[in-house]
Design a protein around this motif. Structure first.
Motif, PDB file in Angstrom:
ATOM      1  N   ASP A  70     122.001  20.453   2.450  1.00 53.59           N
ATOM      2  CA  ASP A  70     122.954  19.259   1.497  1.00 53.59           C
ATOM      3  C   ASP A  70     122.978  18.282   2.071  1.00 53.59           C
ATOM      4  O   ASP A  70     122.427  17.134   0.958  1.00 53.59           O
ATOM      5  CB  ASP A  70     124.299  19.650   1.457  1.00 53.59           C
ATOM      6  N   GLN A  71     123.179  17.888   3.137  1.00 54.21           N
ATOM      7  CA  GLN A  71     122.477  16.709   4.452  1.00 54.21           C
ATOM      8  C   GLN A  71     121.389  15.789   4.109  1.00 54.21           C
ATOM      9  O   GLN A  71     121.385  14.825   2.973  1.00 54.21           O
ATOM     10  CB  GLN A  71     123.688  16.334   5.678  1.00 54.21           C
ATOM     11  N   PHE A  72     120.611  16.328   4.215  1.00 48.18           N
ATOM     12  CA  PHE A  72     118.730  16.060   3.555  1.00 48.18           C
ATOM     13  C   PHE A  72     118.793  15.960   2.234  1.00 48.18           C
ATOM     14  O   PHE A  72     118.351  14.482   2.201  1.00 48.18           O
ATOM     15  CB  PHE A  72     118.291  17.073   4.836  1.00 48.18           C
ATOM     16  N   ALA A  73     119.371  16.371   1.654  1.00 51.06           N
ATOM     17  CA  ALA A  73     118.614  16.796  -0.052  1.00 51.06           C
ATOM     18  C   ALA A  73     119.877  15.183  -0.268  1.00 51.06           C
ATOM     19  O   ALA A  73     119.317  13.980  -0.778  1.00 51.06           O
ATOM     20  CB  ALA A  73     118.933  17.311  -0.750  1.00 51.06           C
ATOM     21  N   SER A  74     121.341  14.795  -0.277  1.00 51.11           N
ATOM     22  CA  SER A  74     121.531  13.298  -0.043  1.00 51.11           C
ATOM     23  C   SER A  74     120.380  11.898   0.398  1.00 51.11           C
ATOM     24  O   SER A  74     120.872  10.801  -0.210  1.00 51.11           O
ATOM     25  CB  SER A  74     123.271  13.606   0.632  1.00 51.11           C
ATOM     26  N   LEU A  75     120.517  12.411   2.014  1.00 45.08           N
ATOM     27  CA  LEU A  75     119.633  11.205   2.187  1.00 45.08           C
ATOM     28  C   LEU A  75     118.174  11.177   1.536  1.00 45.08           C
ATOM     29  O   LEU A  75     118.158   9.627   1.693  1.00 45.08           O
ATOM     30  CB  LEU A  75     119.524  11.505   3.684  1.00 45.08           C
ATOM     31  N   ILE A  76     117.758  12.377   1.110  1.00 44.59           N
ATOM     32  CA  ILE A  76     116.530  11.864   0.431  1.00 44.59           C
ATOM     33  C   ILE A  76     116.516  10.828  -0.562  1.00 44.59           C
ATOM     34  O   ILE A  76     115.692  10.252  -1.274  1.00 44.59           O
ATOM     35  CB  ILE A  76     115.505  13.426   0.374  1.00 44.59           C
ATOM     36  N   ARG A  77     117.697  11.336  -1.044  1.00 46.50           N
ATOM     37  CA  ARG A  77     118.183  10.800  -2.458  1.00 46.50           C
ATOM     38  C   ARG A  77     118.870   9.176  -2.423  1.00 46.50           C
ATOM     39  O   ARG A  77     117.978   8.491  -2.763  1.00 46.50           O
ATOM     40  CB  ARG A  77     119.424  11.679  -3.157  1.00 46.50           C
ATOM     41  N   LEU A  78     119.067   9.129  -1.193  1.00 48.00           N
ATOM     42  CA  LEU A  78     119.793   7.327  -0.643  1.00 48.00           C
ATOM     43  C   LEU A  78     118.536   6.522  -0.863  1.00 48.00           C
ATOM     44  O   LEU A  78     118.693   5.406  -0.687  1.00 48.00           O
ATOM     45  CB  LEU A  78     120.488   7.427   0.495  1.00 48.00           C
ATOM     46  N   ALA A 102     125.371  10.541   8.931  1.00 43.64           N
ATOM     47  CA  ALA A 102     125.642  11.791   9.118  1.00 43.64           C
ATOM     48  C   ALA A 102     125.682  12.914  10.074  1.00 43.64           C
ATOM     49  O   ALA A 102     125.925  13.312  10.678  1.00 43.64           O
ATOM     50  CB  ALA A 102     124.438  11.942   7.825  1.00 43.64           C
ATOM     51  N   TYR A 103     124.291  11.685  11.438  1.00 44.73           N
ATOM     52  CA  TYR A 103     123.860  12.221  12.801  1.00 44.73           C
ATOM     53  C   TYR A 103     125.385  12.387  13.079  1.00 44.73           C
ATOM     54  O   TYR A 103     125.575  13.374  14.166  1.00 44.73           O
ATOM     55  CB  TYR A 103     123.019  11.431  13.403  1.00 44.73           C
ATOM     56  N   ALA A 108     126.011  20.689  12.012  1.00 43.74           N
ATOM     57  CA  ALA A 108     124.133  21.064  11.023  1.00 43.74           C
ATOM     58  C   ALA A 108     123.594  19.845  10.599  1.00 43.74           C
ATOM     59  O   ALA A 108     122.101  20.664  11.537  1.00 43.74           O
ATOM     60  CB  ALA A 108     124.646  21.844  10.351  1.00 43.74           C
ATOM     61  N   PHE A 109     123.339  19.149  10.639  1.00 46.72           N
ATOM     62  CA  PHE A 109     122.215  17.906  10.461  1.00 46.72           C
ATOM     63  C   PHE A 109     122.068  17.734  10.741  1.00 46.72           C
ATOM     64  O   PHE A 109     120.724  17.510  11.505  1.00 46.72           O
ATOM     65  CB  PHE A 109     122.524  17.277   9.348  1.00 46.72           C
ATOM     66  N   ALA A 110     122.250  17.008  12.067  1.00 43.53           N
ATOM     67  CA  ALA A 110     122.109  16.740  13.336  1.00 43.53           C
ATOM     68  C   ALA A 110     121.604  17.871  13.962  1.00 43.53           C
ATOM     69  O   ALA A 110     120.238  17.232  15.125  1.00 43.53           O
ATOM     70  CB  ALA A 110     123.146  16.052  14.130  1.00 43.53           C
TER      71      ALA A 110
END
Length: 198
Positions: A70-78, A102-103, A108-110
């Motif tokens: 979820d965090q990856f997808a959000s950062l990709i959009r940003l 985010a990190y 989980a994302f980190a």
């Protein structure tokens, strides 16, 4: 944040997508409080039945992976949005500040961002997509003569993780100005000084 399923999964009905979003938000809140992401606790925090949580995420590991995705997808959009901004340097700086946050806030994302061997193809795919988007932002900034051209996406992601590691181990890690101070130290070195010679 995404409301649908993971990459490669069929789209969810609106009510199921809403429940999934509530579960992810509740799990993220628990993780930020330093509490273990247990399915029963997540169900209580999300105000949904335990069976609903299990239907979406059969194990705590699956839920943690979904948080990272979820965090990856959000950062990709940003990053995609940053690529459209008129000021390449400012857009890159703003994106990297969000990625650093985010990190720092999302364990989980980190872990997924730095683990050399992600356990799932979904995480591998998302990490590669994020790296490509960051590479595009760096190339655009370099083309504007505002970045040292030797930095690539892998360099920047590792440096960003290094900044996050430093903040987590700083004596004043709870200082709200610390992320900006460390990130600025990194970027002031990465961004080219137009007035410098040589």
């Amino acid at each position: 944040m995404t409301d649908g399923a993971s990459p490669g999964q069929p789209a969810l009905r609106k009510d199921a997508a809403r429940n999934r979003r509530r579960i992810l938000d509740a799990a993220q809140a628990l993780a930020r409080e330093g509490r273990p992401v247990q399915l029963n606790a997540v169900a209580q925090a999300a105000d949904v039945g335990v069976g609903t949580v299990y239907r979406h995420f059969p194990t705590p590991e699956a839920l943690v992976e979904a948080l990272a995705a979820d965090q990856f997808a959000s950062l990709i959009r940003l990053a995609e949005q940053a690529a459209e901004a008129p000021d390449a340097q400012r857009a890159l700086r703003a994106f990297l500040k969000t990625a650093l946050t985010a990190y720092l806030q999302d364990e989980a994302f980190a872990t997924a961002a730095t683990d050399p061997h992600p356990v799932t193809s979904d995480i591998q795919h998302l990490r590669q997509r994020l790296r490509e988007e960051v590479g595009g932002l760096l190339a655009r900034t370099a083309a504007a003569d505002a970045l040292h051209p030797t930095l690539n996406a892998e360099d920047m992601m590792l440096l960003l993780c290094g900044v996050g590691f430093a903040i987590r181990h700083a004596a004043d890690q709870n200082d709200p100005d610390l992320p900006d101070r460390y990130l600025n130290a990194l970027l002031d070195g990465a961004f080219a000084d137009r007035g410098a010679s040589g």
